[in-house]
Motif scaffolding. Structure first.
Motif, short mmCIF file in Angstrom:
data_model
loop_
_atom_site.label_atom_id
_atom_site.label_comp_id
_atom_site.label_asym_id
_atom_site.label_seq_id
_atom_site.Cartn_x
_atom_site.Cartn_y
_atom_site.Cartn_z
N TYR A 53 61.56 8.54 54.61
CA TYR A 53 62.19 7.00 54.31
C TYR A 53 63.17 7.43 53.29
N ASP B 6 54.32 4.71 63.59
CA ASP B 6 55.04 3.34 63.65
C ASP B 6 54.29 2.18 62.46
N ARG C 64 55.96 3.14 59.33
CA ARG C 64 57.30 2.73 59.21
C ARG C 64 57.52 1.26 58.75
N GLN D 192 56.78 0.70 55.25
CA GLN D 192 57.66 0.99 54.31
C GLN D 192 59.04 0.05 54.47
#
Length: 317
Positions: free
Chosen positions: A28, A221, A224, A227
């Protein structure tokens, strides 16, 4: 901008440890070089081995301990709360610990964040707070109608988070996701449990008629999505993280049996779970508008998950 300091509660568990690994691998960019602190009670589902070799600080403790929260929260730029009791069957057998951790623990953590002036907080939750939906998909403003003690406790934590955002202006956002799967999941949840039993030559228990439908999201996923909300989510808002496959439990059991070299004789119907939700489905267009899209196709993710457990017999039950 200096690299952020991040506190991840429940970071030794299945989803939390995946998130920590991704952050520390600089997956990230906004959190590149981040300093990570992990708080985890290390219950049966928290495993320090999930963090082996990672450059992070692990604090063993309980989010319900307000004095501990007041000691470790200050100085962190982001707090992400993965800490939760999460197994529905356990909540049906004894709900007390679920209420304690998922409700009182959330309040304790958020109070410490409020006192410390934490700039960013994410409360990680579940689609189960909505109850059951026959057709269509829930939007984020759908009414909460939990049907299990676990789901009720998570709904309580979410409402506390919203109240802290509205009343106190705490910059906390809420994520709600579908059913997670992937490596390092404690084998009480359906996918690792079924893989474990199937690979050991045993039969797997399928509740009721097996037509209960779930949306499956790979843990990578899900992380993500969390994030993205940590970076761009609005305080007080809810964001859905949906998966790539909607399957009945019967369809899932058949896929797992085939992947483990078994046939349908390995599937045994058992009495249905009390209050068993029929179907979950999330509308994730709000998060997609921020740029989110799941990347792991279900077939690939499931095959990799089966292989991970097949290669690690010590994870079987």
């Amino acid at each position: 901008m200096n690299a952020p300091r991040i506190l991840v509660t429940g970071g030794a568990g299945f989803i939390g440890s995946h998130y920590v690994r991704a952050v520390l691998a600089d997956e990230y960019p906004a959190f590149a070089g981040a300093e990570v602190t992990i708080l985890d009670k290390i219950t049966y589902a928290g495993n320090p081995e999930n963090l082996a070799g990672l450059p992070c600080e692990l604090v063993r403790g309980d989010i319900c301990d307000i004095e501990l929260m007041r000691a470790i929260v200050p100085g962190h730029d982001v707090v992400i709360n993965f800490a939760a009791e999460s197994h529905v069957d356990r909540s049906i057998a004894d709900a007390a610990e679920f209420m304690r951790t998922n409700v009182l623990g959330v309040q304790s953590l958020l109070q410490a964040c409020l006192e410390a002036g934490t700039p960013r907080v994410v409360q990680v939750s579940t689609d189960e707070v909505y109850g059951s939906i026959e057709t269509g998909s829930w939007a984020e403003d759908a009414p909460l109608a939990p049907r299990s003690p676990y789901a009720a406790a998570k709904a309580g934590g979410d409402l506390i988070a919203r109240a802290y955002a509205v009343t106190h202006g705490l910059p906390v956002s809420i994520t709600r996701c579908g059913n997670n799967y992937g490596p390092r999941q404690y084998p009480e949840k359906v996918i690792p449990l079924f893989i474990s039993r199937l690979l050991s030559g045993r039969r797997v228990p399928l509740y009721g008629d097996g037509r209960n439908v779930r949306d499956w999201v790979h843990v990578e996923d899900h992380c993500r999505g969390v994030q993205l909300v940590a970076e761009r989510g609005e305080p007080g808002e809810v964001y859905h993280i949906a998966g790539t496959a909607e399957l009945s439990n019967r369809e899932l059991a058949t896929l797992l049996a085939r992947a483990c070299g078994r046939d349908d004789d390995a599937i045994e119907h058992v009495a249905d779970r009390k209050g068993h939700d029929r179907r979950y489905s999330l509308d994730d267009s709000k998060l997609r508008a921020l740029g989110f899209a799941p990347r792991v196709p279900f077939e690939e993710g499931l095959a990799a998950t089966v292989k991970w457990y097949a290669d690690r017999p010590d994870w079987r039950v």
